[in-house]
Design an enzyme around this catalytic site. Structure first.
Site, PDB file in Angstrom:
ATOM      1  CB  THR A  14      -0.892  -0.007   1.259  1.00 44.56           C
ATOM      2  OG1 THR A  14      -1.588  -1.254   1.299  1.00 44.56           O
ATOM      3  CG2 THR A  14      -1.911   1.106   1.235  1.00 44.56           C
ATOM      4  CG  ASP A 128      -5.853  -1.582   4.272  1.00 48.75           C
ATOM      5  OD1 ASP A 128      -6.943  -1.795   3.692  1.00 48.75           O
ATOM      6  OD2 ASP A 128      -4.795  -1.366   3.660  1.00 48.75           O
TER       7      ASP A 128
END
Length: 297
Positions: A14, A128
């Site tokens: 990410t 996440d």
């Protein structure tokens, strides 16, 4: 950085490129995450460094351990233990028409919950969770990666390669713009991952925030203040949402027995206050026949 050699690039996380590396003196193989931050010029915010330093203390068999935090040319490198396989790659490798063994589904879910309970007890959220940051070894262990990074760096809308960060595992309170959320966001994500362990398919695979919400609503019914107090006052809730009736989870998730479906339904309760906690989930009857070796980890 002079203690480590980069071996090869292994992926794009990410926040930046991930390399496989080796410690020059010990020979230990590690994963090196180079963190690219939105505001490159200003260097790494001190708050991020503080947050990250705290993560070095999260030591648990089901958490990928952060071993070192290094700076080089105002770039931040996080050095993690190395695992070569993630859950998404593993699920993709199962041949068509075959599924993960039900005892492995149970073992993985139990271990994921153990990791989350450990972090939640230390007031660290993940925010996440997805199959790409659940890493597995060849001994049947699964570990949660990237813990606490969301708080340190924020969750970007797009990965730095411009790939959109997935919404499939995101809880309805986050999707509806709730300013206050807590540990139940991770339980929702684990519920959606549980379904995917059983079916190999993402449970709710939306391609935008509204599509994501509507896929959840179609399966579980459109929430209102009756089932979820205050939901109608959340920032992104609209009275014009179509009013879907709740369907049955069993029709979406084959391959789970009655206890499995019961646990899944408790993880996917709309009202975060009523959603099952990690600790309660570990004591659910679904795990009654789980091998004691795993429970002792």
């Amino acid at each position: 950085m002079e203690d480590y050699t980069k071996i090869e690039k292994i992926g794009e996380g990410t926040y930046g490129v991930v390399y496989k590396g080796r410690h020059k003196t010990t020979g230990q193989v590690v994963a090196m995450k180079k963190i690219r931050l939105e505001s490159e010029e200003e260097g790494v915010p001190s708050t991020a460094i503080r947050e990250i330093s705290l993560l070095k203390e999260l030591r648990h068999p089901n958490i990928v351990s952060l071993q070192d935090v290094l700076m080089q040319d105002s770039r931040l490198y996080l050095i993690f233990e190395f695992l070569s396989m993630d859950l998404k790659k593993y699920l993709d490798s199962i041949p068509p028409g075959q599924y993960m063994d039900s005892s492995l589904v149970k073992s993985y879910l139990y271990q994921i919950l153990q990791g989350i309970v450990f972090c939640h007890s230390r007031r660290v959220l993940h925010r996440d969770l997805k199959p790409q940051n659940l890493l597995i070894d060849d001994k049947g262990t699964i570990k949660l990666a990237d813990f606490g990074l969301a708080r340190a760096f924020g969750i970007p809308i797009r990965v730095y390669t411009h790939e959109v960060v997935t919404l499939w595992y995101r809880s309805p309170e986050v999707l509806l713009g709730s300013a206050r959320y807590s540990t139940p966001v991770d339980i929702w994500s684990i519920g959606t991952i549980f379904a995917e362990l059983a079916t190999k398919k993402p449970l709710f695979h939306g391609d935008s925030e509204i599509d994501q919400l509507f896929r959840i609503f179609r399966a579980l019914g459109t929430p209102n203040n009756e089932v979820w107090p205050e939901v109608e006052s959340l920032q992104d809730y609209k009275n014009t949402f179509p009013k879907w009736k709740p369907g049955s989870l069993a029709s979406h998730v084959k391959n789970l027995d009655e206890n499995g479906l019961d646990l899944l339904s408790k993880m996917l309760i709309y009202d975060p206050a009523k959603r099952i906690s990690g600790k309660m989930a570990l004591n659910h009857p679904y795990f009654n026949d789980l091998d004691n070796q795993i429970k002792k980890m």
